[in-house]
Design a protein around this motif. Structure first.
Motif: not given
Length: 175
Positions: A106-114
């Motif tokens: 998920i960090r790679h897909i949506a880096p702004t999401m914690s």
């Protein structure tokens, strides 16, 4: 004659039972209340009546549901009850490693999401995001599921304590 009398008695009994069932179904359902005070003051057939006398300001404060209320502040962040998207929940062997692996994806897909990994025995959970409204969380879930369709069945929006950057409460009144 006795037979006719029995049939009439039986039919009248069926008619009475039918009328009672129909009237029970026709009884209007109790309307949902917006807060506890309205729920207490709602009247329904066969129930008592509750009257609450208080100042309107107190009614507004006590009776209002506690949704979106600010819980505190940490620097530029505001803590409040909001929503997150739960993307993983498991108690299987290796669940911890899977939760961390999914968080990395998920960090790679949506880096702004914690990402938030929690353990409440016996479950490992992965939740993402900090959303003030359910609508924002639902939209984020839709974006994530479109990218990761295999996770769609086990992802859903959950209520949680969230941290929102530079949040201003829309219900607060500056005087």
């Amino acid at each position: 004659m006795k037979r006719l009398y029995r049939h009439l008695l039986f039919l009248s009994l069926l008619l009475v039972i039918g009328i009672q069932v129909a009237s029970a179904q026709a009884t209007p359902a109790k309307q949902t209340s917006r807060n506890i005070l309205e729920a207490l003051e709602t009247t329904a057939p066969g129930e008592g009546v509750v009257t609450i006398n208080q100042a309107p300001e107190l009614r507004r404060l006590v009776g209002a549901p506690n949704s979106g209320a600010v819980l505190g502040r940490e620097g530029n962040y505001t803590l409040l009850m909001g929503y997150r998207v739960q993307m993983f929940n498991s108690n299987r062997s290796g669940a911890k490693a899977e939760a961390y692996a999914r968080a990395e994806q998920i960090r790679h897909i949506a880096p702004t999401m914690s990402s938030y990994i929690t353990y409440k025995a016996p479950f490992w959970r992965l939740a993402v995001g900090n959303f003030a409204t359910r609508e924002e969380a639902t939209q984020a879930r839709a974006r994530l599921v479109s990218t990761l369709p295999a996770w769609a069945r086990e992802s859903y929006v959950v209520r949680d304590k969230v941290r929102i950057l530079n949040y201003t409460d829309p219900n607060s009144r500056e005087e």
